[in-house]
Design an enzyme around this catalytic site. Structure first.
Site, PDB file in Angstrom:
ATOM      1  N   SER A   1       0.819  -1.209   0.000  1.00  0.00           N
ATOM      2  CA  SER A   1       0.000   0.000   0.000  1.00  0.00           C
ATOM      3  C   SER A   1       0.851   1.256   0.000  1.00  0.00           C
ATOM      4  O   SER A   1       0.348   2.327  -0.309  1.00  0.00           O
ATOM      5  CB  SER A   1      -0.971   0.007   1.178  1.00  0.00           C
TER       6      SER A   1
ATOM      7  N   HIS B   1      -3.870  -3.611  -5.366  1.00  0.00           N
ATOM      8  CA  HIS B   1      -4.021  -3.082  -4.007  1.00  0.00           C
ATOM      9  C   HIS B   1      -5.440  -3.261  -3.490  1.00  0.00           C
ATOM     10  O   HIS B   1      -6.348  -2.498  -3.825  1.00  0.00           O
ATOM     11  CB  HIS B   1      -3.609  -1.589  -3.995  1.00  0.00           C
TER      12      HIS B   1
ATOM     13  N   GLU C   1      -7.249  -1.271  -6.332  1.00  0.00           N
ATOM     14  CA  GLU C   1      -6.474  -0.438  -7.260  1.00  0.00           C
ATOM     15  C   GLU C   1      -5.544  -1.355  -8.056  1.00  0.00           C
ATOM     16  O   GLU C   1      -4.783  -2.140  -7.475  1.00  0.00           O
ATOM     17  CB  GLU C   1      -5.644   0.591  -6.492  1.00  0.00           C
TER      18      GLU C   1
ATOM     19  N   ASN D   1      -5.124   6.193  -0.998  1.00  0.00           N
ATOM     20  CA  ASN D   1      -4.452   6.597   0.234  1.00  0.00           C
ATOM     21  C   ASN D   1      -3.882   8.009   0.127  1.00  0.00           C
ATOM     22  O   ASN D   1      -3.788   8.720   1.128  1.00  0.00           O
ATOM     23  CB  ASN D   1      -3.370   5.594   0.628  1.00  0.00           C
TER      24      ASN D   1
HETATM   25  P1  NAD Z   1       0.407  -9.064   8.159  1.00  0.00           P
HETATM   26  O1  NAD Z   1       1.568  -8.736   8.975  1.00  0.00           O
HETATM   27  O2  NAD Z   1      -0.938  -9.183   8.813  1.00  0.00           O
HETATM   28  O3  NAD Z   1       0.658 -10.445   7.387  1.00  0.00           O
HETATM   29  C1  NAD Z   1       1.827 -10.744   6.701  1.00  0.00           C
HETATM   30  C2  NAD Z   1       1.989 -12.254   6.685  1.00  0.00           C
HETATM   31  O4  NAD Z   1       3.103 -12.564   5.871  1.00  0.00           O
HETATM   32  C3  NAD Z   1       2.273 -12.842   8.073  1.00  0.00           C
HETATM   33  O5  NAD Z   1       1.380 -13.910   8.311  1.00  0.00           O
HETATM   34  C4  NAD Z   1       3.695 -13.337   7.963  1.00  0.00           C
HETATM   35  O6  NAD Z   1       3.934 -14.519   8.721  1.00  0.00           O
HETATM   36  C5  NAD Z   1       3.830 -13.620   6.490  1.00  0.00           C
HETATM   37  N1  NAD Z   1       5.198 -13.603   5.966  1.00  0.00           N
HETATM   38  C6  NAD Z   1       6.272 -12.911   6.404  1.00  0.00           C
HETATM   39  N2  NAD Z   1       7.339 -13.202   5.618  1.00  0.00           N
HETATM   40  C7  NAD Z   1       6.918 -14.071   4.680  1.00  0.00           C
HETATM   41  C8  NAD Z   1       7.570 -14.755   3.603  1.00  0.00           C
HETATM   42  N3  NAD Z   1       8.848 -14.546   3.334  1.00  0.00           N
HETATM   43  N4  NAD Z   1       6.837 -15.616   2.877  1.00  0.00           N
HETATM   44  C9  NAD Z   1       5.532 -15.831   3.136  1.00  0.00           C
HETATM   45  N5  NAD Z   1       4.881 -15.219   4.151  1.00  0.00           N
HETATM   46  C10 NAD Z   1       5.561 -14.349   4.903  1.00  0.00           C
HETATM   47  O7  NAD Z   1       0.350  -7.970   6.990  1.00  0.00           O
HETATM   48  P2  NAD Z   1      -0.891  -7.439   6.189  1.00  0.00           P
HETATM   49  O8  NAD Z   1      -1.559  -6.360   6.966  1.00  0.00           O
HETATM   50  O9  NAD Z   1      -1.687  -8.594   5.700  1.00  0.00           O
HETATM   51  O10 NAD Z   1      -0.180  -6.706   4.963  1.00  0.00           O
HETATM   52  C11 NAD Z   1       0.332  -7.412   3.885  1.00  0.00           C
HETATM   53  C12 NAD Z   1       0.552  -6.461   2.728  1.00  0.00           C
HETATM   54  O11 NAD Z   1      -0.690  -5.858   2.390  1.00  0.00           O
HETATM   55  C13 NAD Z   1       1.472  -5.306   3.034  1.00  0.00           C
HETATM   56  O12 NAD Z   1       2.210  -5.002   1.887  1.00  0.00           O
HETATM   57  C14 NAD Z   1       0.540  -4.163   3.377  1.00  0.00           C
HETATM   58  O13 NAD Z   1       1.075  -2.896   3.110  1.00  0.00           O
HETATM   59  C15 NAD Z   1      -0.588  -4.451   2.433  1.00  0.00           C
HETATM   60  N6  NAD Z   1      -1.881  -3.901   2.825  1.00  0.00           N
HETATM   61  C16 NAD Z   1      -2.297  -3.947   4.114  1.00  0.00           C
HETATM   62  C17 NAD Z   1      -3.538  -3.441   4.452  1.00  0.00           C
HETATM   63  C18 NAD Z   1      -4.036  -3.515   5.867  1.00  0.00           C
HETATM   64  O14 NAD Z   1      -4.971  -2.766   6.212  1.00  0.00           O
HETATM   65  N7  NAD Z   1      -3.534  -4.382   6.682  1.00  0.00           N
HETATM   66  C19 NAD Z   1      -4.351  -2.883   3.462  1.00  0.00           C
HETATM   67  C20 NAD Z   1      -3.915  -2.865   2.147  1.00  0.00           C
HETATM   68  C21 NAD Z   1      -2.669  -3.383   1.834  1.00  0.00           C
END
Ligand code: NAD
Length: 686
Positions: free
Chosen positions: A429, A450, A462, A500
């Site tokens: 994001s 996204h 997105e 965003n």
């Molecule tokens: P999160 O921390 O909840 O989950 C990430 C997961 O990835 C964890 O379960 C972790 O164990 C796993 N992980 C770590 N290293 C890894 C690897 N090498 N291989 C496989 N899995 C691995 O994060 P999230 O909130 O789900 O965010 C994930 C992505 O989505 C980020 O790029 C974030 O910017 C984006 N995003 C988040 C949101 C939000 O509101 N949380 C919204 C839109 C986009």
């Protein structure tokens, strides 16, 4: 079901006049039963248009002559009975034109209701708005398992206009009927049966027997019971109506959202007299149609359709592999499986994979999937701790933590592993794709996808381009997004992308206001009064103050004009672990406080301007920089990605209608600093 229809040969053995030529209906005569199959021409979904009603009118005249034992109305479309009225048909109608068209429609349904033999609507799937009203004009309603009935008109700033207001309040407990119309919430099969909307709820194979039972008078419903009778007096209705008014007022003030209040007035004044209620419904619907609120909401309806139809259909993606089973990855996987994709999901830890399955089951329950559909979706969703899906998937979605080096190392492991032609999409994001693309196995097959949190209730995605992404990759991602019932908005690689970038100033300005000593509840309630779904202080807590800081930091590093500076106390709060709702404490203390849900009665317009106008300014900036192709897409993306007051029509539409935004921004710039400086794009935008 269409196959069944194709095999039906009309009964030509009688001397009866030749059935009318119809484009949207097919008539089937069998024994003493006439079935009118609604099968709108040239579309997969039925809508109740003027032409549909005109043809029905002729078919009803014919049926009246034929005197069958029973007349059945049902849909030939596998997806549902009818999705509602044909909005294209009435969106531009005004005043007398609208009244005339409504009267004609009512006359047809009145004719159906007055037929001297039993009439039965057999409803399946989505039976909404005008479709529901058609079913209500029949003597009986037989629901097929999985049916969903409702009146979504309120979301368009309207109330039912084809007899729904007086027919549903007569059929069932009027308070429950009003709730359905005021909230726009649908009643799914068993609920609809319990409410008395359906006389029978059966699997498809028992429909015939149920029609026979209806024809013989063996299906009955109880007309809303004691409560319905009691509420036939105006005094009793007044009490209930006042309660409804104060509930509606909590959602949105009458000035911004007149439809619920018009509906309540209608029922209070005429609930005891169906004929009067019918004429009042027509007048009230026509008046609402003229309101700015309805016009803006209808515009939003068309914007949604535009986003969806702008995407092609062929994504060539059958198998999706998700990397990272956290908050986002789990939802993306569960949602894609629910929409028919084969999904594998991996994570470095095992626990998130188990959680993904549990979360999926919850989503499927919330979305009312039948037991069989939920089981099938879960069968399609495969935890894949060894990452075997990487080599088989047509699309790999990376949803790993927001760290560039980590994402790059994941991409490196995918090189020479992903199958030829497969796309790699990142859910980042705040990272720039230009910074990640070098690590991608094939830059042309790499892009941003996204999703918003939670995926199952946020419709927007997105689709983010960068200089090296191929058009085919972006087209396929847009088609994939539409195919899984989300709305794709194509945007360019820019700090915060579009949504965003536009949303951040809303929250960051609220932080500055807190710093100046404004009351957080007053800020939130002012934003609610404007029509935002959540105040900026509550939203920051919900998103997570740590994430807000990260987003503000990355925006400020990349933008020409930075957003508001982050107050020092906010950084300290995050360091102390008070990161918002997830920590139990942030700007609100969730142990002792509840963020407000009610809009302010008399909000401070200066607060609203400081929160909202920077969003308009950022949208103009995105337009000028080519982050988004046009103002309509920008408005649609901001509405569906942030919930920006839909009845305002989007930030750019709001600015256009209001007319003075550029001047007010210039004034705010003088008072509060350069973050309010009107974007140079205002000149072009107008
Ligand atoms: P999160 O921390 O909840 O989950 C990430 C997961 O990835 C964890 O379960 C972790 O164990 C796993 N992980 C770590 N290293 C890894 C690897 N090498 N291989 C496989 N899995 C691995 O994060 P999230 O909130 O789900 O965010 C994930 C992505 O989505 C980020 O790029 C974030 O910017 C984006 N995003 C988040 C949101 C939000 O509101 N949380 C919204 C839109 C986009």
């Amino acid at each position: 079901m269409s196959d069944v229809l194709d095999q039906i040969t009309p009964d030509e053995s009688t001397d009866a006049p030749k059935p009318a030529e119809t484009a949207h209906w097919r008539r089937e005569d069998r024994g003493g039963r006439i079935t009118l199959w609604l099968d709108c021409e040239g579309t997969g979904t039925n809508v109740i248009s003027e032409a549909v009603l005109r043809e029905l009118d002729t078919l009803l005249d014919e049926a009246k002559q034929a005197q069958p034992d029973v007349l059945v109305i049902r849909s030939a479309k596998p997806g549902g009975f009818a999705a509602g009225a044909d909005i294209d048909g009435f969106a531009d109608l005004r005043g007398e034109g609208a009244v005339e068209m409504l009267k004609q429609g009512h006359a047809v349904l009145d004719k159906l209701a007055a037929l001297p033999f039993p009439t039965v609507a057999v409803v399946h799937g989505a039976t909404l708005g005008g479709g529901f009203e058609l079913a209500l004009a029949c003597d009986h309603r037989i629901g097929v398992d999985g049916v969903k009935l409702g009146f979504p008109e309120i979301q368009l700033g309207l109330h039912p206009g084809l007899g729904g207001t007086f027919r549903l309040t007569r059929l069932i407990d009027p308070v429950a009927a009003m709730q359905m119309m005021l909230t726009g919430k649908s009643a799914h099969d068993r609920k609809a049966k319990k409410l008395g909307i359906l006389d029978a709820l059966v699997p498809e194979r028992h429909v015939d027997a149920a029609i026979d039972a209806a024809a013989k008078g063996k299906l009955t419903h109880d007309n809303g019971g004691f409560k319905a009778t009691a509420l036939r007096t105006r005094a009793a209705r007044s009490l209930a109506a006042n309660r409804m008014r104060s509930e509606s007022e909590k959602q949105a003030p009458r000035a911004h959202f007149p439809a619920p209040f018009a509906l309540i007035d209608l029922w209070q004044d005429h609930g005891g007299d169906p004929q009067r209620m019918q004429s009042a419904e027509i007048a009230s619907f026509a008046e609402l149609l003229d309101s700015t609120t309805a016009q803006n909401l209808i515009r939003v309806f068309f914007l949604r359709r535009r986003l969806k139809s702008g995407a092609g259909e062929d994504d060539g993606i059958a198998h999706v592999h998700v990397i990272g089973a956290g908050a986002m990855g789990a939802e993306i996987a569960a949602w894609s499986a629910m929409q028919g994709k084969r999904v594998t999901i991996e994570d470095v830890k095992l626990a998130p994979l188990g959680d993904t399955i549990r979360r999926a089951a919850k989503i499927y329950e919330k979305k009312h999937l039948s037991g069989i559909d939920a089981r099938d979706a879960l069968d399609r969703l495969m935890p894949d701790p060894d990452g075997l899906g990487r080599a088989r998937a047509d699309l790999v979605i990376e949803a790993a933590p927001e760290k560039a080096e980590l994402k790059e190392s994941i991409y490196a492991e995918l090189t020479n592993v992903m199958k030829p032609g497969a796309i790699l999409a990142t859910n980042t994001s705040s990272l720039r794709l230009a910074d990640l693309v070098d690590a991608a196995p094939d830059p042309a097959l790499f892009a941003g996808q996204h999703f918003f949190n939670p995926v199952s209730s946020m419709p927007l995605v997105e689709v983010v381009s960068h200089d090296l992404a191929s058009d085919a990759t972006l087209d396929r991602l847009a088609a994939f997004t539409a195919g899984i019932d989300r709305l794709p908005a194509r945007v360019a690689d820019y700090p915060g992308f579009l949504v965003n970038r536009v949303l951040a100033p809303y929250m960051m300005e609220a932080m500055v206001m807190l710093d100046e000593g404004h009351d957080k509840v007053a800020i939130d309630r002012a934003a609610l009064a404007f029509g935002m779904p959540m105040g900026p202080v509550s939203l920051a807590d919900q998103v997570g103050l740590d994430i807000c800081l990260e987003v503000a930091g990355s925006l400020n590093a990349g933008l020409d004009v930075p957003v508001a500076e982050t107050p020092e106390w906010l950084v300290k709060k995050v360091e102390a672990g008070e990161t918002g709702k997830k920590a139990g404490k942030g700007l609100y203390d969730y142990g002792s406080e509840k963020p407000p849900k009610e809009p302010a009665d008399r909000p401070d317009p200066a607060i609203i301007d400081r929160l909202i106008l920077p969003m308009c300014n950022a949208a103009v900036e995105c337009l000028r920089k080519g982050v988004v192709a046009d103002a309509e897409t920008a408005d649609a993306a901001v509405i569906f990605g942030t919930g920006f007051a839909p009845f305002r029509g989007g930030p750019l539409h709001y600015a256009k209608v209001r007319g003075d935004v550029q001047e007010v921004l210039a004034r705010l710039e003088k008072q509060h600093g350069p973050r309010f400086a009107p974007d140079p794009g205002w000149g072009d935008f107008g």
